[in-house]
Write a protein that holds these residues in place. Structure first.
Motif, PDB file in Angstrom:
ATOM      1  N   ASP A 184       0.843  -1.146   0.157  1.00 44.57           N
ATOM      2  CA  ASP A 184       0.127   0.033  -0.134  1.00 44.57           C
ATOM      3  C   ASP A 184       0.759   1.033   0.027  1.00 44.57           C
ATOM      4  N   LYS A 185       2.111   1.106   0.522  1.00 44.50           N
ATOM      5  CA  LYS A 185       2.911   2.230   0.528  1.00 44.50           C
ATOM      6  C   LYS A 185       4.323   1.897   0.705  1.00 44.50           C
ATOM      7  N   GLY A 186       5.303   2.787   0.723  1.00 43.76           N
ATOM      8  CA  GLY A 186       6.709   2.327   0.693  1.00 43.76           C
ATOM      9  C   GLY A 186       7.360   2.194  -0.786  1.00 43.76           C
ATOM     10  N   ASP A 187       8.581   2.003  -0.693  1.00 44.82           N
ATOM     11  CA  ASP A 187       9.441   1.749  -2.067  1.00 44.82           C
ATOM     12  C   ASP A 187       9.897   0.187  -2.030  1.00 44.82           C
ATOM     13  N   MET A 188       9.564  -0.612  -0.931  1.00 44.50           N
ATOM     14  CA  MET A 188      10.188  -1.824  -0.983  1.00 44.50           C
ATOM     15  C   MET A 188       9.606  -2.919  -2.089  1.00 44.50           C
ATOM     16  N   PRO A 189      10.388  -3.333  -2.967  1.00 41.58           N
ATOM     17  CA  PRO A 189       9.593  -4.307  -3.810  1.00 41.58           C
ATOM     18  C   PRO A 189       9.059  -5.557  -3.216  1.00 41.58           C
ATOM     19  N   ARG A 190       8.339  -6.328  -3.877  1.00 41.61           N
ATOM     20  CA  ARG A 190       7.786  -7.674  -3.232  1.00 41.61           C
ATOM     21  C   ARG A 190       9.047  -8.732  -3.626  1.00 41.61           C
ATOM     22  N   ALA A 191       9.468  -9.318  -2.267  1.00 46.74           N
ATOM     23  CA  ALA A 191      10.630 -10.255  -2.276  1.00 46.74           C
ATOM     24  C   ALA A 191      10.518 -11.462  -3.397  1.00 46.74           C
ATOM     25  N   CYS A 192       9.090 -11.719  -3.827  1.00 46.92           N
ATOM     26  CA  CYS A 192       8.980 -12.903  -4.701  1.00 46.92           C
ATOM     27  C   CYS A 192       9.227 -12.368  -6.042  1.00 46.92           C
ATOM     28  N   ASP A 193       8.949 -10.994  -6.418  1.00 52.15           N
ATOM     29  CA  ASP A 193       9.587 -10.432  -7.731  1.00 52.15           C
ATOM     30  C   ASP A 193      11.165 -10.523  -7.578  1.00 52.15           C
TER      31      ASP A 193
ATOM     32  N   PRO B 207      -2.578   1.398  -4.562  1.00 49.21           N
ATOM     33  CA  PRO B 207      -2.808   2.717  -5.058  1.00 49.21           C
ATOM     34  C   PRO B 207      -2.870   2.875  -6.683  1.00 49.21           C
ATOM     35  N   CYS B 208      -1.974   2.423  -7.375  1.00 47.27           N
ATOM     36  CA  CYS B 208      -1.705   2.360  -8.700  1.00 47.27           C
ATOM     37  C   CYS B 208      -3.037   1.766  -9.403  1.00 47.27           C
ATOM     38  N   LEU B 209      -3.771   0.643  -8.815  1.00 43.72           N
ATOM     39  CA  LEU B 209      -4.895   0.024  -9.404  1.00 43.72           C
ATOM     40  C   LEU B 209      -6.031   0.848  -9.873  1.00 43.72           C
ATOM     41  N   TYR B 210      -6.003   1.973  -9.090  1.00 40.35           N
ATOM     42  CA  TYR B 210      -7.439   2.965  -9.184  1.00 40.35           C
ATOM     43  C   TYR B 210      -6.965   4.252 -10.057  1.00 40.35           C
ATOM     44  N   ALA B 211      -5.927   4.193 -10.900  1.00 35.73           N
ATOM     45  CA  ALA B 211      -5.503   5.202 -11.721  1.00 35.73           C
ATOM     46  C   ALA B 211      -6.225   5.293 -12.919  1.00 35.73           C
ATOM     47  N   HIS B 212      -6.567   6.429 -13.129  1.00 37.51           N
ATOM     48  CA  HIS B 212      -7.577   6.532 -14.597  1.00 37.51           C
ATOM     49  C   HIS B 212      -6.815   6.477 -15.681  1.00 37.51           C
ATOM     50  N   ASP B 213      -5.583   6.342 -15.927  1.00 33.21           N
ATOM     51  CA  ASP B 213      -4.763   6.315 -17.092  1.00 33.21           C
ATOM     52  C   ASP B 213      -3.427   5.838 -16.748  1.00 33.21           C
ATOM     53  N   TYR B 214      -2.535   5.760 -17.804  1.00 33.45           N
ATOM     54  CA  TYR B 214      -0.849   5.427 -17.489  1.00 33.45           C
ATOM     55  C   TYR B 214      -0.236   6.617 -16.923  1.00 33.45           C
TER      56      TYR B 214
ATOM     57  N   ILE C 227       1.499   8.117  -9.459  1.00 34.87           N
ATOM     58  CA  ILE C 227       1.127   7.493  -8.060  1.00 34.87           C
ATOM     59  C   ILE C 227       2.336   6.437  -7.983  1.00 34.87           C
ATOM     60  N   SER C 228       2.810   5.839  -8.761  1.00 31.20           N
ATOM     61  CA  SER C 228       3.934   4.899  -8.623  1.00 31.20           C
ATOM     62  C   SER C 228       5.127   5.700  -8.177  1.00 31.20           C
ATOM     63  N   HIS C 229       5.529   6.716  -8.927  1.00 33.92           N
ATOM     64  CA  HIS C 229       6.608   7.595  -8.808  1.00 33.92           C
ATOM     65  C   HIS C 229       6.571   7.957  -6.987  1.00 33.92           C
ATOM     66  N   THR C 230       5.294   8.680  -6.693  1.00 37.64           N
ATOM     67  CA  THR C 230       5.377   8.906  -5.431  1.00 37.64           C
ATOM     68  C   THR C 230       5.454   7.636  -4.346  1.00 37.64           C
ATOM     69  N   LEU C 231       4.961   6.401  -4.679  1.00 34.77           N
ATOM     70  CA  LEU C 231       5.178   5.394  -3.757  1.00 34.77           C
ATOM     71  C   LEU C 231       6.667   4.937  -3.761  1.00 34.77           C
ATOM     72  N   THR C 232       7.327   4.852  -4.879  1.00 38.36           N
ATOM     73  CA  THR C 232       8.409   4.016  -5.043  1.00 38.36           C
ATOM     74  C   THR C 232       9.695   4.941  -5.754  1.00 38.36           C
TER      75      THR C 232
END
Length: 245
Positions: free
Chosen positions: A61-70, A91-98, A104-109
């Motif tokens: 939901d927040k933070g810049d930590m990638p998923r360990a499995c990825d 939060p990126c899932l609810y964006a209206h466009d790219y 949103i992704s840049h703010t998070l990560t």
């Protein structure tokens, strides 16, 4: 055959242009088809043992930590690690466009969202919302990455062929058939049943890889990482795979 396999349906699922392509087996018979959404799939089968799906499950939901499995999957798949894209933050899932998704992704990560991830945001959101609103399905629906699955079936060596090319399809199909001979028949039947504008060839082999993981005896099943991380919504973040039987 494991006793449970004869009484439960095990299903492998991959996204396709028309929605989701699935292959299901109860150990005695199989079915395949295309559905527009996952609830539609679930209503078609009684007594589902496991659904393994090629989609990220469990998101930050927040933070810049990638998923360990990825991260771990990319390491195992070198030099084909780029086939595993970083899962988006929730939060990126609810964006209206790219553009908004990237902001949103840049703010998070601190990084933009990949185009590959954006193209399947709706599918990621669909599965995410199902598992959040219906927690009873969390024990049934699990994540896999087909290229990781093929790598582990290939004794830990990543496939260097590209899955959208004929040689790549053939190499992956050979690995599948070594585990379950009916995979070749499913592949050929699905090619006839659906045009390529609805279902691509690699969608078929990817769904069958997910099916193999679902139907395999537990002693051959593994996850990456060994102990799953859990996101803020309680969803596990781990990729399923199997060892060669």
């Amino acid at each position: 055959m494991e006793g449970s396999e004869a009484h439960c349906w095990f299903i492998g699922v991959d996204g396709c242009k028309a929605g989701w392509f699935y292959v299901a087996s109860n150990g005695q018979q199989y079915y395949f088809g295309v559905v527009s959404n996952i609830p539609e799939l679930i209503t078609q089968f009684e007594n589902i043992g496991k659904i393994v799906i090629d989609i990220p499950i469990g998101l930050h939901d927040k933070g810049d930590m990638p998923r360990a499995c990825d991260v771990m999957a990319r390491q195992k798949l070198k030099p084909r690690g780029s086939t595993v894209f970083p899962a988006p933050g929730r939060p990126c899932l609810y964006a209206h466009d790219y553009r908004e998704a990237c902001e949103i992704s840049h703010t998070l990560t601190g990084k933009k969202l990949s185009q590959q991830a954006f193209n399947i945001l709706k599918k990621i959101r669909e599965v995410d919302e199902i598992l959040i609103t219906k927690p009873e399905l969390r024990a049934i629906i699990k994540e896999a990455h087909p290229e990781l699955g093929f790598c582990m079936l290939n004794h830990g060596y990543p496939l260097l062929t590209k899955k959208k090319r004929s040689d790549g399809i053939n190499e992956r199909l050979q690995l599948l058939v070594r585990q379950k001979t009916y995979c070749e028949q499913i592949y050929n039947e699905a090619l006839v049943e659906y045009p390529r504008k609805i279902l691509a060839r690699d969608d078929i082999v990817d769904a069958m890889m997910c099916l193999l993981i679902a139907v395999s005896p537990e002693r051959y099943q593994r996850t990456l990482p060994d102990t799953a991380d859990v996101d803020d919504s309680g969803l596990e973040m781990a990729m399923q795979y199997i060892l060669p039987i």
